[in-house]
Design an enzyme around this catalytic site. Structure first.
Site, PDB file in Angstrom:
ATOM      1  N   HIS A 407     -12.788  17.147 -39.221  1.00 24.36           N
ATOM      2  CA  HIS A 407     -11.700  16.821 -38.295  1.00 24.36           C
ATOM      3  C   HIS A 407     -11.513  15.314 -38.217  1.00 24.36           C
ATOM      4  O   HIS A 407     -12.386  14.534 -38.608  1.00 24.36           O
ATOM      5  CB  HIS A 407     -11.964  17.408 -36.907  1.00 24.36           C
ATOM      6  CG  HIS A 407     -13.160  16.845 -36.200  1.00 24.36           C
ATOM      7  ND1 HIS A 407     -13.110  15.698 -35.438  1.00 24.36           N
ATOM      8  CD2 HIS A 407     -14.459  17.261 -36.146  1.00 24.36           C
ATOM      9  CE1 HIS A 407     -14.304  15.440 -34.938  1.00 24.36           C
ATOM     10  NE2 HIS A 407     -15.141  16.363 -35.358  1.00 24.36           N
ATOM     11  N   CYS A 426     -20.437  18.320 -36.499  1.00 23.53           N
ATOM     12  CA  CYS A 426     -19.231  18.394 -37.315  1.00 23.53           C
ATOM     13  C   CYS A 426     -18.994  17.053 -38.015  1.00 23.53           C
ATOM     14  O   CYS A 426     -19.641  16.056 -37.705  1.00 23.53           O
ATOM     15  CB  CYS A 426     -18.029  18.766 -36.453  1.00 23.53           C
ATOM     16  SG  CYS A 426     -18.043  20.498 -35.940  1.00 23.53           S
TER      17      CYS A 426
END
Length: 509
Positions: A407, A426
């Site tokens: 992301h 992440c």
């Protein structure tokens, strides 16, 4: 229960399953004396270290002694049969280890769900080579055709050639201050210069002065750039630590990297996205006609080494979410978000949070009851799309059981750091539009303008990819780039240390 590296077995695939009778291996003897092929095989085993392997695993020294004795005195038929079998088995295992590795990636909890590649038939490779009188050439041809394998091996041989270099025989003296700056005096300057010269960052005949001068600063900057450090020319504790790593230790680091390369599915698909965790870099590439074309390279931020490490695995990217919601994981909500909201209620509206109940209804009101419901796992908290959203304006989804994805980020300034392990696991990416263009290149209606508009719209939209793209999260503390230069990176997750221990534990007695 999963096995620890200390009790992990040798890679199970190294046991050959015989589905049909195997052709007979020609004897390694003629008239009770070793053949030329025997010496070729013994030499390969003795030099296993040149492939990052350990000759002790193949009883190279004992076999060589036995064949030397046979060369001098001859050998009885029963002893000859035993040595025939032992040398053949040792060479077969050596070739299998060289091609497939000594351990399974599951030993280190790496989740590579790729189908097994066609297995190298080491036994028949040797038999056919010997029948055709070309064993030496065949052993060269048996080396793995893996990206970067030969380049790292060549660098490893150069470091092996340094041997016990005198520049590392004594440690560098401690620094007098926090860091060594240009113009400073330091009693270890001659030793640093000798090490930089040995590594090619200074001329071999360089003689340092009494102060840390511009020539040494420039050499230190080159060294820092190749060792995952801030390339500022200041020699502090981190740079000193890397300067203290001996060539022999670098050889071991490269040998571990070769082991990883043998079972990392770098060529799993025609298009791939690969994240190298200790390098903090993402690369996107395509395979065309047997060649690899690098299309994209960017900096990334990965999970914190201390407590939220990014896992190592392979999955297919299937979706892109533009202007995503961030569903705050329960561990982050309980450990960070809810305590912050109790201290600072304004944080709720400032960050664009909202509550979602079990029936899916949404509440934009901060109450004690809502906080308790999230704390108890009855509700969840999420962040609306917008400039403060923790996922930025785009999310790349490759479904996995650890809820890891790529992301963007509202804090791009962190990409300028040399060490970038700041996330909860992440992976934050530096160039989201460029990555989206790579992912969507087979969907031409998604132009750059359309991608950027979807990212800015502020309304969440999920797009299914026409073709899944493999995403490989891997771990390599050594790479070759920039025209053949070797780069080393700190073992931030201690994966090299775990692999080294696992290999020692799995070594046959």
């Amino acid at each position: 229960m999963a096995q620890s590296p200390a009790t992990a077995p040798i890679r199970q695939e190294s046991v050959v399953e015989i589905s049909a009778p195997r052709p007979a291996m020609p004897s390694w003897f003629v008239d009770a004396r070793p053949t030329d092929d025997a010496w070729v095989a013994l030499d390969a085993l003795a030099n296993a270290a040149s492939q990052g392997l350990n000759s002790q695993d193949y009883r190279a020294q004992a076999l060589a002694a036995a064949f030397q004795q046979a060369a001098q005195t001859g050998t009885a038929s029963d002893a000859q049969a035993r040595l025939d079998a032992e040398l053949g088995a040792a060479l077969e295992r050596y070739l299998l280890d060289m091609n497939h590795g000594r351990l399974s990636p599951e030993t280190l909890k790496h989740r590579f769900k790729a189908p097994l590649t066609e297995r190298f038939d080491a036994y028949n490779h040797v038999v056919q080579a010997r029948l055709n009188g070309r064993l030496a050439a065949a052993l060269q041809e048996a080396q793995p055709k893996i990206p970067m394998y030969q380049a790292i091996r060549a660098a490893m041989l150069e470091y092996q050639a340094m041997g016990d270099h005198p520049a590392w025989n004594v440690p560098l003296p401690p620094l007098a201050s926090r860091s060594l700056k240009p113009g400073d005096a330091y009693e270890g300057l001659a030793l640093i210069a000798a090490r930089l010269a040995a590594l090619g960052d200074l001329p071999a005949d360089f003689v340092p002065g009494e102060q840390y001068d511009s020539d040494m600063v420039f050499a230190a900057i080159q060294f820092q750039a190749r060792h995952g450090l801030e390339a500022d020319g200041l020699i502090g504790p981190a740079t000193l630590e890397q300067l203290n790593v001996s060539p022999a230790q670098r050889v071991e680091q490269m040998a571990l990297t070769l082991e990883r390369l043998r079972w990392t599915p770098l060529l799993y698909g025609p298009r791939m996205i690969v994240v190298n965790v200790p390098e903090f870099v993402l690369r996107a590439y395509e395979q065309q006609g047997g060649h690899i074309r690098l299309d994209l390279e960017m900096r990334v931020i990965v999970g914190r080494a201390l407590d939220t490490r990014t896992p190592i695995f392979l999955e297919d990217m299937r979706f892109i979410e533009f202007s995503p919601y961030w569903n705050v994981p329960s561990s982050i909500a309980r450990g960070e978000t809810l305590p912050r909201l109790r201290r600072d209620p304004d944080y709720f509206s400032q960050q664009g949070f909202e509550f979602v109940s079990r029936d899916g209804s949404v509440s934009n009101t901060l109450t004690g009851e809502a906080i308790d419901a999230v704390q108890n796992g009855e509700w969840r908290i999420r962040q609306r799309p917008g400039p403060r959203n923790a996922l930025g304006d785009i999310k790349f989804i490759f479904p996995n059981d650890q809820n890891i994805y790529l992301h963007h980020t509202p804090a791009p300034q962190l990409f300028s750091r040399s060490r970038r392990d700041f996330s909860h696991g992440c992976i934050r990416i530096e160039q989201p539009v460029e990555l989206a263009r790579f992912v969507l290149q087979n969907q031409p209606d998604w132009t750059t303008d359309r991608i950027e508009q979807a990212m800015r719209r502020g309304t969440s939209r999920t797009l299914r990819l026409n073709e899944p793209i493999p995403v490989l999260i891997t771990y390599s503390t050594v790479i070759i780039k920039d025209g053949g230069k070797v780069y080393f990176f700190p073992d931030i997750y201690q994966q090299d240390a775990r692999l080294s221990q696992a290999l020692r534990s799995a070594r046959p007695s």
